[in-house]
Design a protein around this motif. Structure first.
Motif, PDB file in Angstrom:
ATOM      1  N   SER A  33       0.817  -1.212   0.000  1.00 59.87           N
ATOM      2  CA  SER A  33       0.000   0.000   0.000  1.00 59.87           C
ATOM      3  C   SER A  33       0.853   1.265   0.000  1.00 59.87           C
ATOM      4  N   LEU A  34       2.089   1.143   0.464  1.00 59.76           N
ATOM      5  CA  LEU A  34       3.018   2.277   0.449  1.00 59.76           C
ATOM      6  C   LEU A  34       4.104   2.135  -0.611  1.00 59.76           C
ATOM      7  N   PHE A 105       3.573 -13.434  10.964  1.00 60.83           N
ATOM      8  CA  PHE A 105       3.898 -12.021  10.831  1.00 60.83           C
ATOM      9  C   PHE A 105       2.880 -11.243  11.666  1.00 60.83           C
ATOM     10  N   GLN A 106       3.336 -10.446  12.613  1.00 56.91           N
ATOM     11  CA  GLN A 106       2.430  -9.676  13.476  1.00 56.91           C
ATOM     12  C   GLN A 106       2.076  -8.367  12.775  1.00 56.91           C
ATOM     13  N   THR A 107       1.117  -8.454  11.889  1.00 54.44           N
ATOM     14  CA  THR A 107       0.765  -7.321  11.031  1.00 54.44           C
ATOM     15  C   THR A 107       0.042  -6.200  11.769  1.00 54.44           C
ATOM     16  N   LYS A 108      -0.784  -6.544  12.746  1.00 54.66           N
ATOM     17  CA  LYS A 108      -1.527  -5.510  13.467  1.00 54.66           C
ATOM     18  C   LYS A 108      -0.574  -4.537  14.169  1.00 54.66           C
ATOM     19  N   LYS A 115       0.089   3.954  12.316  1.00 57.00           N
ATOM     20  CA  LYS A 115      -1.199   4.632  12.546  1.00 57.00           C
ATOM     21  C   LYS A 115      -2.251   4.318  11.476  1.00 57.00           C
ATOM     22  N   ARG A 116      -2.324   3.014  11.146  1.00 58.05           N
ATOM     23  CA  ARG A 116      -3.323   2.557  10.182  1.00 58.05           C
ATOM     24  C   ARG A 116      -4.071   1.366  10.760  1.00 58.05           C
ATOM     25  N   PHE A 145      -5.653  -4.529   4.203  1.00 61.18           N
ATOM     26  CA  PHE A 145      -6.803  -5.417   4.059  1.00 61.18           C
ATOM     27  C   PHE A 145      -6.534  -6.647   3.195  1.00 61.18           C
ATOM     28  N   SER A 146      -5.258  -6.937   2.944  1.00 61.02           N
ATOM     29  CA  SER A 146      -4.931  -8.141   2.196  1.00 61.02           C
ATOM     30  C   SER A 146      -3.458  -8.492   2.379  1.00 61.02           C
TER      31      SER A 146
END
Length: 153
Positions: A33-34, A105-108, A115-116, A145-146
């Motif tokens: 996303s970035l 993978f600790q994505t949260k 800050k997303r 979201f994916s």
């Protein structure tokens, strides 16, 4: 259970100021996303083990995934030292053997740091090691979201 270990690997230049042994399992996380590497993603590596075989046909197998290593992605979104021994007590765990593994993978935590919001608090990839002498690279393309992955080189 096959306990074949990998041969000694040549040193790999890491982003640290010292050389580390090349881990037989590495990963690379890109925040799609970035369009940038995902720095600071916490990684866990677990190995599958059967606790109890089914007693009757159709009964479920009882199993667990045991944690064997952890790491964090660097500035380039890579974790190259998952199975590099850092203490004498874990040297034996750093020998790759045939079997089923899971990388988490600790994505949260990563998205909270940036800050997303995200939908998947963890991304888990289960894979099989058939030849411990090979290198296993697990790239993860990540967005809030994916996520997607593939067998890297």
């Amino acid at each position: 259970m096959d306990t074949t270990t990998t041969p000694v690997r040549p040193p790999l230049q890491s982003t640290f100021s010292h050389k580390v042994e090349n881990s037989p399992i590495t990963c690379h996380v890109l925040d799609s996303s970035l369009g940038k590497p995902a720095k600071g993603v916490e990684i866990g590596l677990l190995k599958y083990r059967t606790l109890a075989a089914p007693e009757n046909p159709g009964d479920p197998e009882v199993f667990a995934f045991d944690p064997i290593a952890h790491g964090v992605t660097n500035e380039d979104g890579r974790c190259v030292d998952l199975l590099v021994p850092t203490r004498e007590s874990v040297v034996e765990l750093c020998n790759l053997t045939r079997g089923t593994y899971k990388i988490t993978f600790q994505t949260k935590k990563y998205f909270e740091e940036t800050k997303r919001e995200c939908f998947y608090p963890w991304a888990e990839v289960t894979f099989e090691v058939k030849d411990p002498s090979q290198h296993y690279h697990i790239p993860l393309l990540l967005s809030p979201f994916s996520f997607t992955t593939y067998r890297g080189s």
